[in-house]
Design an enzyme around this catalytic site. Structure first.
Site, PDB file in Angstrom:
ATOM      1  NE  ARG A 176      11.235  35.621 107.239  1.00 26.05           N
ATOM      2  CZ  ARG A 176      10.266  34.706 107.155  1.00 26.05           C
ATOM      3  NH1 ARG A 176      10.425  33.508 107.688  1.00 26.05           N
ATOM      4  NH2 ARG A 176       9.129  34.983 106.536  1.00 26.05           N
ATOM      5  CG  HIS A 223       5.957  38.535 106.458  1.00 28.40           C
ATOM      6  ND1 HIS A 223       6.448  38.641 105.163  1.00 28.40           N
ATOM      7  CD2 HIS A 223       6.029  37.214 106.775  1.00 28.40           C
ATOM      8  CE1 HIS A 223       6.767  37.435 104.727  1.00 28.40           C
ATOM      9  NE2 HIS A 223       6.538  36.562 105.683  1.00 28.40           N
TER      10      HIS A 223
HETATM   11  C1  NCD Z   1       5.227  33.718 109.005  1.00 27.27           C
HETATM   12  C2  NCD Z   1       6.412  34.554 109.434  1.00 27.27           C
HETATM   13  O1  NCD Z   1       7.564  34.169 109.204  1.00 27.27           O
HETATM   14  O2  NCD Z   1       6.149  35.613 109.979  1.00 27.27           O
HETATM   15  N1  NCD Z   1       5.578  32.729 108.096  1.00 27.27           N
HETATM   16  C3  NCD Z   1       5.616  33.043 106.759  1.00 27.27           C
HETATM   17  O3  NCD Z   1       6.420  33.825 106.327  1.00 27.27           O
HETATM   18  N2  NCD Z   1       4.672  32.499 105.980  1.00 27.27           N
HETATM   19  C4  NCD Z   1       4.406  33.217 110.133  1.00 27.27           C
HETATM   20  C5  NCD Z   1       5.044  32.362 111.179  1.00 27.27           C
HETATM   21  O4  NCD Z   1       6.234  32.035 111.125  1.00 27.27           O
HETATM   22  O5  NCD Z   1       4.310  31.960 112.090  1.00 27.27           O
END
Ligand code: NCD
Length: 337
Positions: A107, A135
């Site tokens: 990430r 994502h």
């Molecule tokens: C999301 C993201 O990181 O994009 N979270 C996740 O991975 N479940 C949503 C968010 O942070 O609002």
């Protein structure tokens, strides 16, 4: 697509048959995720887990999924703990880390950064979220959840009516989910956001090109009426120039039990990628919904493990060997729900 050895960078890589294959493997992972059996199919394998942005669910569920298949996890979190803080490029980081891992999940705050990293990696890389872009594993677990929730209500994915609410501009989960929904037919998609945070035109076009009906509104009440699913999202504060700018939109669309009762059909499923922002000024999904049986947010986060196990099993090409490496569980496993 061919899963074995592939990077997973964008939902655009998937066709409907790939999604069906992945979901069938995810279903087969249930006994292991639920601790009825263990499997050591990935014994000796190493996952490099690199999260350069805050993460709870994605990071831990990817790690747990790998552990549940018998593999080990090496983690880096935050730039300050990696040599990127010393000026190392993504290229060099990828060359080095791919020498230490069999597969990597990453990430990163910049759009397209995970693709850049993957191009230099010697092992498969999964995008755990790149800036406001995509994502993909979240979209897959969201769709897996939608399918289960609809089946429990005797409905099918084709013809689904869904409202996506909140920060549709910066929310990467809704970008990937919309692309994934474009593989299905005859959907009605309500996009509920302030004008300034509306869904990128390119994503809206993908939905329209699939023949879906797309409605855009800045009124929560009309947007969430007559839908099967309400998918709420958090204002992505970290993508705004300042906290004050994010404050302009925070708390704008609050779904609580009384708004739900007044506007939604009785069985409307409530989803959210989480984290929900529970601070006073936000509360896009109120805690007074916690006892509503249609609140699917924790079924959704549980499903993340199954879908991520399936991704690992397919990419590392061990699907047919999982059962052969299975054994009974030795400890007390009863869980309270
Ligand atoms: C999301 C993201 O990181 O994009 N979270 C996740 O991975 N479940 C949503 C968010 O942070 O609002």
């Amino acid at each position: 697509m061919q899963f074995a050895g592939s990077h997973i960078l964008s939902i655009s890589q998937f066709e409907r048959a790939d999604v069906e294959r992945l979901f069938a493997v995810a279903d087969a992972m249930r006994p292991y995720a639920h601790r009825e059996r263990i499997t050591r199919v990935l014994d000796g394998a190493i996952l490099g887990s690199m999260f350069f942005e805050p993460s709870t669910r994605t990071r831990i569920s990817f790690g747990s999924a790998f552990n549940l298949l018998g593999g080990e996890v090496r983690e880096t979190t935050g730039f300050e703990h990696s040599a990127i803080a010393k000026g190392e490029s993504l290229y060099d980081t990828a060359r080095v880390l791919s020498g230490y891992s069999d597969i990597i999940v990453m990430r990163h705050p910049q759009d397209e950064s995970v693709a850049e990293f993957a191009a230099a990696s010697r092992v498969p890389v999964i995008n755990g979220g790149d800036g406001a872009n995509e994502h993909p594993s979240q979209a897959l677990l969201d769709l897996y959840t939608i399918r289960y929730e609809l089946a429990a209500r005797a409905r099918d994915l084709d013809g689904l009516r869904i409202a996506m609410v909140g920060d549709l501009r910066f929310g990467r989960t809704v970008h990937s989910l919309s692309k994934l929904l474009s593989l299905f037919r005859g959907l009605r998609v309500s996009l509920v956001s302030p004008e300034a945070l509306s869904m990128p035109e390119e994503v809206v076009e993908t939905l329209r090109a699939a023949g879906h009906q797309v409605l855009q509104t800045d009124e929560l009440e009309t947007g969430i009426a007559d839908v099967d699913i309400v998918y709420s999202t958090r204002i992505q504060e970290e993508r705004f120039a300042s906290r004050e700018e994010a404050d302009l939109y925070r708390g704008r669309f609050r779904l609580n039990q009384s708004v739900y009762t007044a506007n939604c059909e009785p069985n409307t499923v409530i989803m959210h990628p989480l984290p929900r922002d529970s601070r006073e000024g936000a509360r896009e999904l109120d805690t007074d919904l916690n006892d509503n049986p249609n609140l699917a947010i924790f079924r959704q986060s549980d499903n993340g493990v199954l879908v991520r196990m399936a991704l690992f099993a397919l990419i590392l090409d061990v699907v047919d060997q999982v059962k052969g490496h299975a054994a009974p569980v030795n400890w007390y496993t009863e869980r309270r729900f």
